[in-house]
Design a protein around this motif. Structure first.
Motif, mmCIF file in Angstrom:
data_model
loop_
_atom_site.group_PDB
_atom_site.id
_atom_site.type_symbol
_atom_site.label_atom_id
_atom_site.label_comp_id
_atom_site.label_asym_id
_atom_site.label_seq_id
_atom_site.Cartn_x
_atom_site.Cartn_y
_atom_site.Cartn_z
ATOM 1 N N GLN A 74 46.024 39.306 48.072
ATOM 2 C CA GLN A 74 45.957 40.470 48.954
ATOM 3 C C GLN A 74 45.204 41.634 48.301
ATOM 4 O OE1 GLN A 74 49.490 41.614 51.072
ATOM 5 N NE2 GLN A 74 50.232 39.503 51.269
ATOM 6 N N ILE A 75 45.392 41.813 46.997
ATOM 7 C CA ILE A 75 44.651 42.867 46.296
ATOM 8 C C ILE A 75 43.156 42.601 46.402
ATOM 9 C CG2 ILE A 75 44.106 43.828 44.022
ATOM 10 C CD1 ILE A 75 47.055 43.454 43.267
ATOM 11 N N ARG A 76 42.758 41.350 46.176
ATOM 12 C CA ARG A 76 41.336 41.013 46.164
ATOM 13 C C ARG A 76 40.680 41.086 47.548
ATOM 14 N NH1 ARG A 76 40.834 42.751 42.154
ATOM 15 N NH2 ARG A 76 40.651 41.763 40.088
ATOM 16 N N GLN A 77 41.488 41.102 48.591
ATOM 17 C CA GLN A 77 40.925 41.277 49.930
ATOM 18 C C GLN A 77 40.412 42.703 50.133
ATOM 19 O OE1 GLN A 77 44.078 40.092 52.579
ATOM 20 N NE2 GLN A 77 43.703 37.911 52.298
ATOM 21 N N HIS A 78 40.915 43.633 49.330
ATOM 22 C CA HIS A 78 40.584 45.045 49.545
ATOM 23 C C HIS A 78 40.070 45.772 48.313
ATOM 24 C CE1 HIS A 78 42.695 44.687 53.396
ATOM 25 N NE2 HIS A 78 43.676 44.105 52.737
ATOM 26 N N SER A 79 40.260 45.216 47.121
ATOM 27 C CA SER A 79 39.953 45.971 45.908
ATOM 28 C C SER A 79 39.511 45.043 44.774
ATOM 29 C CB SER A 79 41.193 46.760 45.460
ATOM 30 O OG SER A 79 41.003 47.353 44.191
ATOM 31 N N GLN A 80 38.664 45.587 43.899
ATOM 32 C CA GLN A 80 38.256 44.870 42.691
ATOM 33 C C GLN A 80 38.854 45.520 41.440
ATOM 34 O OE1 GLN A 80 36.922 42.025 42.683
ATOM 35 N NE2 GLN A 80 36.441 41.955 44.868
ATOM 36 N N ILE A 81 39.991 46.203 41.597
ATOM 37 C CA ILE A 81 40.669 46.768 40.433
ATOM 38 C C ILE A 81 40.946 45.655 39.429
ATOM 39 C CG2 ILE A 81 42.957 46.504 41.508
ATOM 40 C CD1 ILE A 81 43.844 49.012 39.998
ATOM 41 N N PRO A 82 40.707 45.883 38.133
ATOM 42 C CA PRO A 82 40.987 44.832 37.142
ATOM 43 C C PRO A 82 42.458 44.419 37.144
ATOM 44 C CG PRO A 82 39.625 46.556 36.178
ATOM 45 C CD PRO A 82 40.072 47.070 37.517
ATOM 46 N N VAL A 83 42.684 43.114 37.069
ATOM 47 C CA VAL A 83 44.045 42.567 37.076
ATOM 48 C C VAL A 83 44.200 41.602 35.908
ATOM 49 C CG1 VAL A 83 45.742 41.168 38.321
ATOM 50 C CG2 VAL A 83 44.273 42.765 39.589
ATOM 51 N N LEU A 84 45.214 41.847 35.083
ATOM 52 C CA LEU A 84 45.600 40.921 34.022
ATOM 53 C C LEU A 84 46.896 40.257 34.451
ATOM 54 C CD1 LEU A 84 45.523 41.437 30.211
ATOM 55 C CD2 LEU A 84 47.617 40.606 31.287
ATOM 56 N N MET A 85 46.906 38.921 34.488
ATOM 57 C CA MET A 85 48.088 38.199 34.953
ATOM 58 C C MET A 85 48.940 37.731 33.782
ATOM 59 S SD MET A 85 47.107 36.052 38.369
ATOM 60 C CE MET A 85 48.818 36.161 38.911
ATOM 61 N N LEU A 86 50.255 37.783 33.987
ATOM 62 C CA LEU A 86 51.209 37.235 33.032
ATOM 63 C C LEU A 86 51.709 35.908 33.591
ATOM 64 C CD1 LEU A 86 53.302 40.431 32.183
ATOM 65 C CD2 LEU A 86 51.348 39.494 30.933
ATOM 66 N N THR A 87 51.501 34.829 32.844
ATOM 67 C CA THR A 87 51.880 33.501 33.318
ATOM 68 C C THR A 87 52.895 32.887 32.370
ATOM 69 O OG1 THR A 87 50.124 32.374 32.082
ATOM 70 C CG2 THR A 87 49.563 33.190 34.269
ATOM 71 N N ALA A 88 53.677 31.941 32.898
ATOM 72 C CA ALA A 88 54.621 31.220 32.048
ATOM 73 C C ALA A 88 53.852 30.457 30.987
ATOM 74 C CB ALA A 88 55.453 30.259 32.894
ATOM 75 N N LYS A 89 54.382 30.443 29.770
ATOM 76 C CA LYS A 89 53.690 29.781 28.670
ATOM 77 C C LYS A 89 53.431 28.320 29.003
ATOM 78 C CE LYS A 89 53.736 29.348 23.649
ATOM 79 N NZ LYS A 89 54.467 29.671 22.403
ATOM 80 N N GLY A 90 52.184 27.907 28.890
ATOM 81 C CA GLY A 90 51.829 26.513 29.138
ATOM 82 C C GLY A 90 51.621 26.179 30.597
ATOM 83 N N ASP A 91 51.755 27.154 31.503
ATOM 84 C CA ASP A 91 51.580 26.877 32.929
ATOM 85 C C ASP A 91 50.110 27.044 33.311
ATOM 86 O OD1 ASP A 91 51.723 26.564 35.653
ATOM 87 O OD2 ASP A 91 53.617 27.646 35.842
ATOM 88 N N VAL A 93 48.483 25.700 35.766
ATOM 89 C CA VAL A 93 48.219 25.785 37.205
ATOM 90 C C VAL A 93 48.154 27.237 37.651
ATOM 91 C CG1 VAL A 93 49.081 25.263 39.504
ATOM 92 C CG2 VAL A 93 49.205 23.524 37.709
ATOM 93 N N ASP A 94 49.160 28.028 37.300
ATOM 94 C CA ASP A 94 49.179 29.440 37.691
ATOM 95 C C ASP A 94 47.997 30.188 37.096
ATOM 96 O OD1 ASP A 94 51.414 29.326 39.283
ATOM 97 O OD2 ASP A 94 52.798 29.818 37.671
ATOM 98 N N ARG A 95 47.676 29.875 35.837
ATOM 99 C CA ARG A 95 46.567 30.550 35.183
ATOM 100 C C ARG A 95 45.251 30.253 35.895
ATOM 101 N NH1 ARG A 95 46.098 28.031 30.086
ATOM 102 N NH2 ARG A 95 44.308 26.881 30.859
ATOM 103 N N ILE A 96 45.022 28.975 36.202
ATOM 104 C CA ILE A 96 43.776 28.572 36.853
ATOM 105 C C ILE A 96 43.674 29.166 38.252
ATOM 106 C CG2 ILE A 96 42.517 26.598 37.808
ATOM 107 C CD1 ILE A 96 43.554 24.995 35.382
ATOM 108 N N VAL A 97 44.776 29.111 39.008
ATOM 109 C CA VAL A 97 44.763 29.681 40.360
ATOM 110 C C VAL A 97 44.484 31.181 40.289
ATOM 111 C CG1 VAL A 97 46.174 30.202 42.387
ATOM 112 C CG2 VAL A 97 46.239 27.916 41.385
#
Length: 237
Positions: A74-91, A93-97
């Protein structure tokens, strides 16, 4: 603290339902001269991220009401603000998505606060450095035109919808057009950090960038992989 000092602090939005972790990260970031707002569910996070009051977002994948992946979408539909994601260690799938949807970087949880600060500063440094000129200087390579001061990139005159990291990668490749840029150098120049072993994030960003660019007359992507070394931006029309 004066209003003038506050105005010059980088504004960080943390979207994470782990209140204990959020408080710890917030305290650490404030000690490092960041201004921090924290929210604890996805729906509130989307609104806060789109408010225009922040410079960068730290987004957890696991959130109530809306998942972190949906928040990013939803953020990317309206904004290009930089986003750093926190993912479960070793996950992976979430990182790639997350990277496919336009996350600028990621860290596994639990994350080291010092590493988080370093990643955030790298993201922000690239944004500030690219826009510092504020002018209308333009670089053109083949069908790609780019104005670093305005952070605008076009293909055949059509505006490209790039994330901050994708823009940085494209700008770096354009500065070295026709030359092979190693992955290590590209990571240092575009991401502002050293390339880590087994880190596929840079490759994902390049893959996303390729999808947004057009193709050359012979059907090739203008960004070519040089196996075992890095990437090359072709100068062909």
């Amino acid at each position: 603290m004066t209003n003038e000092t506050t105005a010059h602090m980088n504004q960080v939005l943390i979207i994470d339902d782990d209140t204990e972790l959020t408080e710890m990260l917030s305290d650490y970031l404030r000690a490092e001269d960041f201004s921090v707002q924290a929210v604890h569910d996805g729906e509130t996070g989307v609104g806060a991220a789109l408010s225009g009051h922040h410079d960068v977002v730290v987004l957890d994948v696991m959130l109530p009401r809306l998942s972190g992946v949906e928040v990013l979408r939803q953020i990317r539909q309206h904004s290009q603000i930089p986003v750093l994601m926190l993912t479960a260690k070793g996950d992976d799938v979430d990182r790639i998505v997350g990277l496919e949807l336009g996350a600028d970087d990621y860290l596994p949880k639990p994350c080291n606060p010092r590493e988080l600060v370093a990643r955030l500063r790298a993201i922000l440094r690239r944004s500030v450095a690219t826009g510092a000129s504020g002018g209308v200087d333009e670089r053109v390579v083949g069908r790609i035109s780019l104005q670093p001061g305005r952070r605008v990139a076009c293909w055949d005159g059509q505006l490209l919808d790039l994330t901050s990291t994708e823009f940085n990668i494209l700008e770096t490749l354009m500065r070295h057009a026709g030359q092979v840029v190693s992955k290590a150098d590209l990571s240092n120049e575009a991401l502002g950090r050293e390339l880590e072993r087994y880190d596929r994030g840079l490759d994902m960003h390049v893959s996303n960038l390729r999808r947004k660019l057009g193709t050359l007359a012979d059907g090739r992507s203008p960004i070519q992989t040089v196996r075992g070394i890095g990437y090359q931006l072709l100068q062909d029309d």
